[in-house]
Write a protein that holds these residues in place. Structure first.
Motif, PDB file in Angstrom:
ATOM      1  N   GLY A 144     -14.071   3.574 -11.759  1.00  0.00           N
ATOM      2  CA  GLY A 144     -14.779   3.021 -12.626  1.00  0.00           C
ATOM      3  C   GLY A 144     -13.946   1.918 -13.582  1.00  0.00           C
ATOM      4  N   GLY A 145     -13.494   0.698 -12.997  1.00  0.00           N
ATOM      5  CA  GLY A 145     -13.234  -0.568 -13.217  1.00  0.00           C
ATOM      6  C   GLY A 145     -12.075  -0.887 -11.808  1.00  0.00           C
ATOM      7  N   TRP A 146     -11.227  -2.183 -12.774  1.00  0.00           N
ATOM      8  CA  TRP A 146      -9.824  -2.015 -11.990  1.00  0.00           C
ATOM      9  C   TRP A 146      -8.837  -2.473 -11.883  1.00  0.00           C
ATOM     10  CZ3 TRP A 146     -11.314  -3.682  -7.045  1.00  0.00           C
ATOM     11  CH2 TRP A 146     -12.757  -4.617  -6.731  1.00  0.00           C
ATOM     12  N   ALA A 147      -7.957  -1.393 -11.706  1.00  0.00           N
ATOM     13  CA  ALA A 147      -6.074  -1.320 -11.781  1.00  0.00           C
ATOM     14  C   ALA A 147      -5.158  -1.582 -10.622  1.00  0.00           C
ATOM     15  CB  ALA A 147      -6.636   0.590 -11.702  1.00  0.00           C
ATOM     16  N   GLN A 148      -4.477  -2.727 -11.062  1.00  0.00           N
ATOM     17  CA  GLN A 148      -3.775  -3.460  -9.735  1.00  0.00           C
ATOM     18  C   GLN A 148      -2.667  -2.374  -9.745  1.00  0.00           C
ATOM     19  OE1 GLN A 148      -0.338  -6.394  -9.945  1.00  0.00           O
ATOM     20  NE2 GLN A 148      -2.004  -7.916 -10.252  1.00  0.00           N
ATOM     21  N   ILE A 149      -2.929  -2.282  -8.731  1.00  0.00           N
ATOM     22  CA  ILE A 149      -1.621  -1.418  -7.719  1.00  0.00           C
ATOM     23  C   ILE A 149      -0.299  -2.067  -7.606  1.00  0.00           C
ATOM     24  CG2 ILE A 149      -0.904   0.305  -5.812  1.00  0.00           C
ATOM     25  CD1 ILE A 149      -4.263   0.650  -5.020  1.00  0.00           C
ATOM     26  N   LYS A 150       0.319  -2.753  -7.107  1.00  0.00           N
ATOM     27  CA  LYS A 150       0.838  -3.716  -6.590  1.00  0.00           C
ATOM     28  C   LYS A 150       0.631  -5.505  -5.995  1.00  0.00           C
ATOM     29  CE  LYS A 150       5.660  -3.077  -6.024  1.00  0.00           C
ATOM     30  NZ  LYS A 150       6.683  -3.181  -6.600  1.00  0.00           N
ATOM     31  N   ASP A 171       0.480   8.086   0.969  1.00  0.00           N
ATOM     32  CA  ASP A 171       0.107   7.531   0.007  1.00  0.00           C
ATOM     33  C   ASP A 171       0.210   5.786  -0.274  1.00  0.00           C
ATOM     34  OD1 ASP A 171      -1.203  10.037  -1.110  1.00  0.00           O
ATOM     35  OD2 ASP A 171       0.403  10.003  -2.134  1.00  0.00           O
ATOM     36  N   GLU A 172       1.037   5.208   1.025  1.00  0.00           N
ATOM     37  CA  GLU A 172       1.795   4.023   0.983  1.00  0.00           C
ATOM     38  C   GLU A 172       0.622   3.361   2.141  1.00  0.00           C
ATOM     39  OE1 GLU A 172       5.790   4.839   2.770  1.00  0.00           O
ATOM     40  OE2 GLU A 172       6.211   5.792   1.387  1.00  0.00           O
ATOM     41  N   PHE A 173       0.841   1.952   1.374  1.00  0.00           N
ATOM     42  CA  PHE A 173       0.169   0.745   1.974  1.00  0.00           C
ATOM     43  C   PHE A 173       1.079  -0.456   2.123  1.00  0.00           C
ATOM     44  CE2 PHE A 173      -2.496   2.881  -1.574  1.00  0.00           C
ATOM     45  CZ  PHE A 173      -3.896   3.585  -0.709  1.00  0.00           C
ATOM     46  N   ILE A 174       0.356  -0.620   3.781  1.00  0.00           N
ATOM     47  CA  ILE A 174       1.251  -2.373   3.505  1.00  0.00           C
ATOM     48  C   ILE A 174       0.430  -3.380   4.594  1.00  0.00           C
ATOM     49  CG2 ILE A 174       2.729  -3.544   5.416  1.00  0.00           C
ATOM     50  CD1 ILE A 174       4.313  -0.584   4.895  1.00  0.00           C
ATOM     51  N   PHE A 175       0.614  -4.456   3.576  1.00  0.00           N
ATOM     52  CA  PHE A 175      -0.461  -5.498   4.504  1.00  0.00           C
ATOM     53  C   PHE A 175       0.386  -6.628   4.396  1.00  0.00           C
ATOM     54  CE2 PHE A 175      -2.360  -9.888   3.450  1.00  0.00           C
ATOM     55  CZ  PHE A 175      -3.732  -9.812   4.067  1.00  0.00           C
ATOM     56  N   LYS A 176       0.304  -7.368   6.072  1.00  0.00           N
ATOM     57  CA  LYS A 176       1.361  -8.412   6.433  1.00  0.00           C
ATOM     58  C   LYS A 176      -0.421  -9.418   6.804  1.00  0.00           C
ATOM     59  CE  LYS A 176       4.764  -5.940   7.980  1.00  0.00           C
ATOM     60  NZ  LYS A 176       5.517  -5.367   8.975  1.00  0.00           N
ATOM     61  N   LEU A 177       0.572 -10.804   6.426  1.00  0.00           N
ATOM     62  CA  LEU A 177      -0.095 -11.577   7.114  1.00  0.00           C
ATOM     63  C   LEU A 177       0.733 -12.952   8.469  1.00  0.00           C
ATOM     64  CD1 LEU A 177      -3.554 -12.981   6.850  1.00  0.00           C
ATOM     65  CD2 LEU A 177      -2.309 -14.039   4.688  1.00  0.00           C
ATOM     66  N   LYS A 178       0.469 -13.684   8.818  1.00  0.00           N
ATOM     67  CA  LYS A 178       0.552 -14.516   9.757  1.00  0.00           C
ATOM     68  C   LYS A 178      -0.349 -15.177   9.706  1.00  0.00           C
ATOM     69  CE  LYS A 178       1.280 -12.532  14.120  1.00  0.00           C
ATOM     70  NZ  LYS A 178       1.935 -12.179  15.035  1.00  0.00           N
ATOM     71  N   ASP A 179      -0.424 -16.935  10.483  1.00  0.00           N
ATOM     72  CA  ASP A 179      -0.845 -17.931  11.193  1.00  0.00           C
ATOM     73  C   ASP A 179      -1.258 -16.704  12.172  1.00  0.00           C
ATOM     74  OD1 ASP A 179      -1.608 -19.711  13.224  1.00  0.00           O
ATOM     75  OD2 ASP A 179      -1.175 -21.207  11.060  1.00  0.00           O
ATOM     76  N   GLN A 196       1.776   1.861  -3.127  1.00  0.00           N
ATOM     77  CA  GLN A 196       1.553   3.240  -3.013  1.00  0.00           C
ATOM     78  C   GLN A 196       0.549   4.059  -3.611  1.00  0.00           C
ATOM     79  OE1 GLN A 196       5.761   5.029  -3.154  1.00  0.00           O
ATOM     80  NE2 GLN A 196       4.250   7.639  -2.814  1.00  0.00           N
ATOM     81  N   ASP A 197      -0.384   4.973  -3.352  1.00  0.00           N
ATOM     82  CA  ASP A 197      -1.480   6.052  -4.651  1.00  0.00           C
ATOM     83  C   ASP A 197      -2.420   6.301  -3.939  1.00  0.00           C
ATOM     84  OD1 ASP A 197      -2.578   5.015  -7.534  1.00  0.00           O
ATOM     85  OD2 ASP A 197      -4.160   5.561  -5.717  1.00  0.00           O
ATOM     86  N   GLY A 198      -2.122   7.834  -4.324  1.00  0.00           N
ATOM     87  CA  GLY A 198      -2.552   8.410  -3.525  1.00  0.00           C
ATOM     88  C   GLY A 198      -3.978   9.473  -4.406  1.00  0.00           C
ATOM     89  N   THR A 199      -4.704   8.441  -5.305  1.00  0.00           N
ATOM     90  CA  THR A 199      -6.495   8.741  -5.211  1.00  0.00           C
ATOM     91  C   THR A 199      -7.004   9.169  -4.592  1.00  0.00           C
ATOM     92  OG1 THR A 199      -5.503   7.341  -7.050  1.00  0.00           O
ATOM     93  CG2 THR A 199      -7.447   7.609  -6.406  1.00  0.00           C
ATOM     94  N   PHE A 200      -7.478   8.340  -3.398  1.00  0.00           N
ATOM     95  CA  PHE A 200      -8.184   8.060  -2.450  1.00  0.00           C
ATOM     96  C   PHE A 200      -7.594   8.306  -1.641  1.00  0.00           C
ATOM     97  CE2 PHE A 200     -10.102   5.142  -5.401  1.00  0.00           C
ATOM     98  CZ  PHE A 200     -10.515   5.154  -6.129  1.00  0.00           C
TER      99      PHE A 200
END
Length: 246
Positions: A144-150, A171-179, A196-200
């Motif tokens: 129903g709109g945007w909410a920033q988690i982290k 409920d935990e999410f980790i994103f990493k990026l490298k060349d 961290q969010d447990g909605t979905f």
């Protein structure tokens, strides 16, 4: 002589045991390198999660015309996001919960773009999102709109192939990026974003905005997720121990 034979037999049995254990525990949910697709067509293995005004198509790699990649929108960046009617293409099952995804990703210009996960419909999903400026990288929730988690950050620039990793665990999410040329294991790469969010709890994986994607692997867990020796390679024999489960 007999001792050598027994030692050899033990070694063979141990190897078979390890091989069987890997096959039993590891599971590859999804893989796509787009090599079987036709340039100019939509990707065969993907479906439309939100049918907007844009179309994904398989194109030649901007850096190597011999290679095929996914271009997630035929529109410019500022006309490709879901907010302005851009389509969202997804893969996977509604029941997907915990997994590790790794893929090659290129940003065509300095704009907002990324991937969605635990996608349920066009108003229920999470977004791992590159922001303008080449540094900020955030997690958002769409409900129903945007909410920033982290908020997070990682240096990046347009027209460079990167290797990305997204790990979902409860409920935990980790994103990493490298060349993509960086051979450092992801275990030794600092997170760009953690949230961290447990909605979905479940949902599909997909694109957001205009990005190039290639060599996508989605697997059971970080322990089971075995990648090719060189990330830019297509499906390689490194997957030999687990590819039969896919």
């Amino acid at each position: 002589m007999r001792f050598s034979y027994l030692l050899f037999t033990f070694f063979i049995l141990l190897t078979l045991f390890v091989f069987a254990s890997v096959n039993a525990s590891a599971k590859l949910f999804f893989h796509d390198d787009f090599e079987k697709d036709t340039i100019g067509n939509e990707p065969d293995k993907w479906e439309i999660g939100f049918d907007g005004k844009t179309q994904a198509e398989v194109v030649a790699d901007p850096e190597d015309t011999r290679n095929k990649v996914l271009k997630t929108s035929t529109n410019p960046s500022n006309a490709s996001r879901h907010d302005v009617g851009g389509s969202i293409y997804v893969v996977g099952e509604d029941s997907w919960s915990d997994y590790v995804a790794e893929w090659d990703m290129m940003f065509p210009d300095d704009f907002y773009m990324g991937v969605v996960f635990r996608f349920q419909d066009n108003e229920k999903f999470y977004l791992s999102d590159r922001r303008q400026g080449g540094r900020d990288y955030h997690f958002y929730k769409r409900q129903g709109g945007w909410a920033q988690i982290k908020a997070g950050s990682v240096e990046n620039r347009p027209e460079v192939w990167y290797r990305a990793q997204l790990t979902l665990s409860g409920d935990e999410f980790i994103f990493k990026l490298k060349d993509r040329k960086d051979n450092t294991p992801f275990d030794n790469i600092d997170p760009a974003t953690e949230g961290q969010d447990g909605t979905f709890k479940t949902g599909k994986f997909g694109n957001y905005g205009l990005v190039y994607i290639d060599n996508l692997f989605i697997g059971d867990s970080v322990d089971d997720f075995v990648l090719p020796v060189e990330p830019q390679d297509k499906l390689s024999t490194t997957w030999g121990a687990i590819k039969n489960t896919y």
